[in-house]
Design a protein around this motif. Structure first.
Motif, PDB file in Angstrom:
ATOM      1  N   SER A  86      -7.881   7.657  10.651  1.00  0.00           N
ATOM      2  CA  SER A  86      -8.213   6.324  10.157  1.00  0.00           C
ATOM      3  C   SER A  86      -7.301   5.279  10.797  1.00  0.00           C
ATOM      4  CB  SER A  86      -8.075   6.262   8.638  1.00  0.00           C
ATOM      5  OG  SER A  86      -6.705   6.299   8.248  1.00  0.00           O
ATOM      6  N   ARG A 121      -5.880   2.906   9.400  1.00  0.00           N
ATOM      7  CA  ARG A 121      -4.733   2.690   8.514  1.00  0.00           C
ATOM      8  C   ARG A 121      -3.638   3.706   8.780  1.00  0.00           C
ATOM      9  NH1 ARG A 121      -2.658   5.338   4.490  1.00  0.00           N
ATOM     10  NH2 ARG A 121      -4.424   6.781   4.353  1.00  0.00           N
ATOM     11  N   LEU A 122      -4.000   4.997   8.801  1.00  0.00           N
ATOM     12  CA  LEU A 122      -2.979   6.024   8.981  1.00  0.00           C
ATOM     13  C   LEU A 122      -2.418   5.996  10.395  1.00  0.00           C
ATOM     14  CD1 LEU A 122      -1.531   8.212   7.423  1.00  0.00           C
ATOM     15  CD2 LEU A 122      -3.218   9.861   8.249  1.00  0.00           C
ATOM     16  N   GLU A 139      -0.138  15.798   9.196  1.00  0.00           N
ATOM     17  CA  GLU A 139      -1.087  15.039   8.394  1.00  0.00           C
ATOM     18  C   GLU A 139      -1.401  15.865   7.155  1.00  0.00           C
ATOM     19  OE1 GLU A 139      -5.640  13.218   8.367  1.00  0.00           O
ATOM     20  OE2 GLU A 139      -4.762  13.893  10.272  1.00  0.00           O
ATOM     21  N   ARG A 186      -2.655  15.635   2.678  1.00  0.00           N
ATOM     22  CA  ARG A 186      -3.328  14.886   1.623  1.00  0.00           C
ATOM     23  C   ARG A 186      -2.322  14.684   0.505  1.00  0.00           C
ATOM     24  NH1 ARG A 186      -5.932  14.126   5.284  1.00  0.00           N
ATOM     25  NH2 ARG A 186      -8.138  14.525   5.677  1.00  0.00           N
ATOM     26  N   ASP A 187      -2.151  13.438   0.075  1.00  0.00           N
ATOM     27  CA  ASP A 187      -1.172  13.149  -0.976  1.00  0.00           C
ATOM     28  C   ASP A 187      -1.734  13.543  -2.338  1.00  0.00           C
ATOM     29  OD1 ASP A 187      -2.917  11.132  -1.772  1.00  0.00           O
ATOM     30  OD2 ASP A 187      -1.731   9.517  -0.880  1.00  0.00           O
ATOM     31  N   ASP A 192      -3.136  11.942  -4.543  1.00  0.00           N
ATOM     32  CA  ASP A 192      -4.432  11.325  -4.841  1.00  0.00           C
ATOM     33  C   ASP A 192      -5.525  11.770  -3.876  1.00  0.00           C
ATOM     34  OD1 ASP A 192      -3.316   9.801  -6.953  1.00  0.00           O
ATOM     35  OD2 ASP A 192      -2.554   8.340  -5.501  1.00  0.00           O
ATOM     36  N   GLY A 193      -5.181  12.715  -2.985  1.00  0.00           N
ATOM     37  CA  GLY A 193      -6.163  13.188  -2.030  1.00  0.00           C
ATOM     38  C   GLY A 193      -6.332  12.307  -0.817  1.00  0.00           C
ATOM     39  N   GLU A 194      -5.453  11.315  -0.648  1.00  0.00           N
ATOM     40  CA  GLU A 194      -5.548  10.390   0.476  1.00  0.00           C
ATOM     41  C   GLU A 194      -4.732  10.910   1.666  1.00  0.00           C
ATOM     42  OE1 GLU A 194      -7.409   7.581   0.706  1.00  0.00           O
ATOM     43  OE2 GLU A 194      -8.245   8.252  -1.223  1.00  0.00           O
ATOM     44  N   PRO A 195      -5.184  10.644   2.901  1.00  0.00           N
ATOM     45  CA  PRO A 195      -4.418  11.072   4.074  1.00  0.00           C
ATOM     46  C   PRO A 195      -3.043  10.405   4.126  1.00  0.00           C
ATOM     47  CG  PRO A 195      -6.669  10.467   4.677  1.00  0.00           C
ATOM     48  CD  PRO A 195      -6.463  10.010   3.266  1.00  0.00           C
ATOM     49  N   ALA A 196      -2.030  11.185   4.502  1.00  0.00           N
ATOM     50  CA  ALA A 196      -0.660  10.676   4.646  1.00  0.00           C
ATOM     51  C   ALA A 196       0.026  11.515   5.715  1.00  0.00           C
ATOM     52  CB  ALA A 196       0.091  10.749   3.319  1.00  0.00           C
TER      53      ALA A 196
END
Length: 376
Positions: free
Chosen positions: A217, A219-220, A247, A249-250, A252-256
């Protein structure tokens, strides 16, 4: 440049168009860079007197590895020799314990970790988290999977302590993939960031790099670039910095992303830039250590794929070139002049284009044919 490996060889190549006089401290005359650099000193980088004699008359000293003792670099700096990156920065790539402590201090996201004293302490570290398995690393000397262990119990944890250096324990990260953010920073503070890439590892060794990382993404991607630039500034890195990332998933399941390793030199994850970027990592490293304006890091093509050529059962090299070059006229081959040993990096290939599947297939075929694992 201290170190005669392929990174020095390709850095020297990048300096030729600028007319830069390049001097090399190499272990042997057969080392990759020693074969092509005109001014070569054969000597031991671990010996301070050798380093002092080598550095005499140099405008700046840089490296193709992180293994020069930190105290020797401080002594050279005290002698008035410009060291880039300097010892206070380079120690973060030399010592994983120092690196983790600094990254914690600046708030960079990292896996859970701490220095452990013995196998029983490893068991306590595991119990503090999700249990075994955990990753153990010697704080100094490891690369390409060496000095790293995946241990599933305290009984398996004895070997890392035999080296006689501190051992770092890290949680085993459940990651989606490995990424790398490559940046370059100059003494006057200018910095550039290359596109974030995906790095595919096989048996702990980089096999393929895809630039830019597919399906990452915006953003990432921006966060990873900004993180690498912040690390370079906070650590006062001069030259090229590779920030190897997981890479994930935090909660909340969001990429980080989490920081895995740092390298303060040109890096395997940046080899694609030789043919796929307006200014390669090697050219920008040269510019940075000489405090010249940095070059444009943007990609030349939609996709560039780098595939490492590892040692295997080599066919006749000339015949291999005939096949690979005839099959793919756009293919770029970079061989290091190294003796072939199983699993050893002896070269890489770069391919580029608009169709990622096609670009990946061309790179994999060429690397496999040069290695001898593909014969058609």
């Amino acid at each position: 440049m201290v170190g005669g490996g392929q990174l020095a060889r390709m850095t020297h190549e990048a300096g030729i168009p600028l007319g830069i006089r390049f001097k090399l401290l190499s272990d042997t005359p057969q080392d990759s860079a020693a074969q092509v650099v005109s001014e070569v000193v054969i000597g031991d980088y671990r010996d301070l007197d050798t380093l002092r004699a080598f550095a005499r008359g140099c405008d700046v000293l840089t490296f193709d590895h992180e293994h020069v003792p930190t105290e020797h670099l401080r002594a050279l700096e005290a002698d008035g020799i410009p060291i880039r990156p300097g010892p206070e920065a380079l120690v973060h790539a030399q010592d994983k314990g120092v690196m983790r402590a600094k990254l914690d201090a600046i708030g960079a996201p990292c896996p859970r970790h701490r220095i452990v004293s013995d196998p029983a302490d490893v068991e306590r570290f595991a119990a503090e988290g999700d249990g075994f398995p955990v990753i153990l690393k010697t704080v100094r000397g490891g690369y390409d999977g060496k000095g790293v262990w995946l241990v599933r119990s305290s009984k398996e944890a004895a070997e890392p302590f035999l080296a006689g250096v501190p051992v770092l324990a890290e949680e085993k990260v459940s990651f989606v993939r490995e990424l790398a953010a490559n940046v370059v920073r100059s003494p006057h503070g200018q910095a550039v960031a290359y596109p974030v890439v995906e790095s595919i590892q096989v048996d702990g060794v980089c096999d393929t790099v895809i630039a830019p990382a597919p399906c990452l993404s915006p953003r990432l991607s921006a966060e990873a670039q900004q993180l690498a630039l912040r690390v370079a500034e906070e650590l006062d890195v001069i030259g090229h910095l590779a920030v190897e990332l997981f890479e994930i998933r935090d909660a909340d399941g969001e990429p980080a992303v989490l920081v895995n390793e740092l390298a303060m030199r040109p890096h395997n994850s940046g080899h694609w830039t030789q043919d796929g970027a307006i200014t390669s990592q090697f050219a920008n490293h040269v510019r940075a250590v000489l405090d010249l304006p940095l070059g444009d890091p943007r990609p030349r093509a939609t996709w560039t794929v780098m595939a490492n050529v590892l040692g295997g059962d080599y066919p006749d090299m000339y015949a291999a070139y005939l096949h690979c070059m005839a099959r793919d006229p756009q293919l770029k081959i970079h061989m290091y002049g190294k003796d072939v040993k199983p699993g050893r990096k002896v070269g890489h290939v770069n391919t580029y284009g608009d169709d990622l599947a096609d670009v990946r297939e061309r790179a994999a075929h060429a690397a496999g044919y040069l290695r001898g694992t593909i014969t058609e």
